[in-house]
Each structure stands twice: as structure tokens, then as C-alpha cells.
Design a protein around this motif. Structure first.
Motif, PDB file in Angstrom:
ATOM      1  N   SER A  11     -10.915 -70.942  73.679  1.00 54.51           N
ATOM      2  CA  SER A  11     -11.820 -71.234  72.820  1.00 54.51           C
ATOM      3  C   SER A  11     -13.328 -70.925  73.557  1.00 54.51           C
ATOM      4  CB  SER A  11     -12.362 -71.752  71.604  1.00 54.51           C
ATOM      5  OG  SER A  11     -10.763 -72.352  71.075  1.00 54.51           O
ATOM      6  N   VAL A  12     -13.954 -70.010  73.299  1.00 60.18           N
ATOM      7  CA  VAL A  12     -15.034 -69.927  74.078  1.00 60.18           C
ATOM      8  C   VAL A  12     -15.929 -69.301  73.031  1.00 60.18           C
ATOM      9  CG1 VAL A  12     -14.282 -69.547  76.467  1.00 60.18           C
ATOM     10  CG2 VAL A  12     -14.591 -67.275  75.164  1.00 60.18           C
ATOM     11  N   GLN A  13     -17.528 -68.343  73.534  1.00 62.40           N
ATOM     12  CA  GLN A  13     -18.272 -68.229  72.725  1.00 62.40           C
ATOM     13  C   GLN A  13     -18.029 -66.573  72.681  1.00 62.40           C
ATOM     14  OE1 GLN A  13     -20.421 -69.112  70.146  1.00 62.40           O
ATOM     15  NE2 GLN A  13     -19.133 -70.779  70.117  1.00 62.40           N
ATOM     16  N   ALA A  14     -19.514 -65.930  72.400  1.00 63.48           N
ATOM     17  CA  ALA A  14     -19.761 -64.326  72.959  1.00 63.48           C
ATOM     18  C   ALA A  14     -19.801 -64.587  73.867  1.00 63.48           C
ATOM     19  CB  ALA A  14     -20.257 -63.305  71.567  1.00 63.48           C
ATOM     20  N   LYS A  87     -16.354 -60.750  73.607  1.00 64.19           N
ATOM     21  CA  LYS A  87     -16.641 -60.339  72.495  1.00 64.19           C
ATOM     22  C   LYS A  87     -15.251 -60.732  71.284  1.00 64.19           C
ATOM     23  CE  LYS A  87     -18.158 -55.701  73.818  1.00 64.19           C
ATOM     24  NZ  LYS A  87     -18.359 -54.374  73.701  1.00 64.19           N
ATOM     25  N   SER A  88     -15.870 -60.802  70.074  1.00 65.77           N
ATOM     26  CA  SER A  88     -14.927 -61.341  69.266  1.00 65.77           C
ATOM     27  C   SER A  88     -14.353 -60.692  69.301  1.00 65.77           C
ATOM     28  CB  SER A  88     -15.851 -61.577  67.964  1.00 65.77           C
ATOM     29  OG  SER A  88     -16.203 -60.400  67.812  1.00 65.77           O
ATOM     30  N   VAL A 125     -12.701 -66.004  70.635  1.00 64.73           N
ATOM     31  CA  VAL A 125     -13.836 -65.722  71.264  1.00 64.73           C
ATOM     32  C   VAL A 125     -14.759 -65.628  70.036  1.00 64.73           C
ATOM     33  CG1 VAL A 125     -15.959 -64.002  72.264  1.00 64.73           C
ATOM     34  CG2 VAL A 125     -13.347 -64.054  73.182  1.00 64.73           C
ATOM     35  N   SER A 126     -15.481 -66.384  69.924  1.00 67.50           N
ATOM     36  CA  SER A 126     -16.569 -66.899  68.807  1.00 67.50           C
ATOM     37  C   SER A 126     -17.938 -66.579  68.773  1.00 67.50           C
ATOM     38  CB  SER A 126     -17.022 -68.233  68.544  1.00 67.50           C
ATOM     39  OG  SER A 126     -15.019 -68.906  67.793  1.00 67.50           O
TER      40      SER A 126
END
Length: 127
Positions: A11-14, A87-88, A125-126
Motif C-alpha cells: 500500500s502506497v500513496q499516490a 495513481k489510484s 494506491v491511496s
């Protein structure tokens, strides 16, 4: 018989980067054209990237072109998918696939071309 195993999802960020790894083991140590596909929420499995068994030719889906990069390390039976500027809409289960035989300079974007598949690794991706 080829055993295909994916690893490295998470899990990662945009905007972040992530690398997923595919290990394909075959007792005769043959090379195969390899591909990455993904299943995203509400969509069927779609092509992401492919690499020829020479490692020279690569191809990408338009949605990831310029952001993702596929490469192979045959000494360690690994194929990598480097994903940058995530990207999400990249969220999904990523599958690695190996094609038996095939032409040495070709890449393959049709999932029906591949005989061996891994179980998949989740990428979230959040935004």
C-alpha cells in the motif's frame, strides 16, 4: 512446468513508487517472454507490460507508458515491474505470466498467449 511467484506488492500513496518482482523457475533454465497483467476493481484482467525473452523488446499499455518499466534478470530468474508516479487507478492485483516458446524478439500483450501464471500480488494506491 514453470512456477511463477510474484512479490513486492503493498500500500502506497499516490505519486509514490513501488517495484514488484516475479520469479519464474523452470528446471531447464529456459528463457520465456514474460508479461505483467492486473485486475482492477470492476474490470477484467488487463495487459500492463511485456518483455521479450532476449530482454531487448518491451511493450506497455498506454495507461502506464512513461511511468512503469519492465526488466529482467535471468541470472536470478527475476522479472521486475518498476512503477513510478502511481495513481489510484493503478490499484489492483498484479499478475506475472510466462509464455512457453514464442519468438525471441517479440512481446505479447494478449493474456491468452501465456501458459503459466502466478497467484498475484495486491497493489493499493491511496489518493
Amino acid at each position: 512446468q514453470v512456477k511463477v511467484v510474484e512479490s513486492g506488492g503493498g500500500s502506497v500513496q499516490a505519486g509514490d513508487s513501488l517495484r514488484v518482482t516475479c520469479t519464474a523457475v523452470e528446471r531447464r533454465s529456459k528463457r520465456y517472454p514474460m508479461g505483467w497483467f492486473r485486475s482492477t476493481p470492476g474490470n477484467e484482467r488487463e495487459f500492463v507490460a511485456s518483455i521479450s525473452w532476449t530482454g531487448v523488446q518491451t511493450s506497455y499499455a498506454d495507461s502506464v507508458k512513461g511511468r512503469f518499466s519492465i526488466s529482467r534478470d535471468d541470472a536470478n530468474n527475476n522479472v521486475y515491474l518498476q512503477m513510478d508516479n502511481l495513481k489510484s487507478e493503478d490499484t489492483g492485483v498484479y499478475y506475472c505470466a510466462a509464455k512457453f516458446g514464442g519468438e525471441m524478439w517479440r512481446t505479447y500483450s494478449d493474456s491468452d498467449d501465456y501458459e503459466y501464471w502466478g497467484q498475484g500480488t495486491q497493489v493499493t494506491v491511496s489518493s
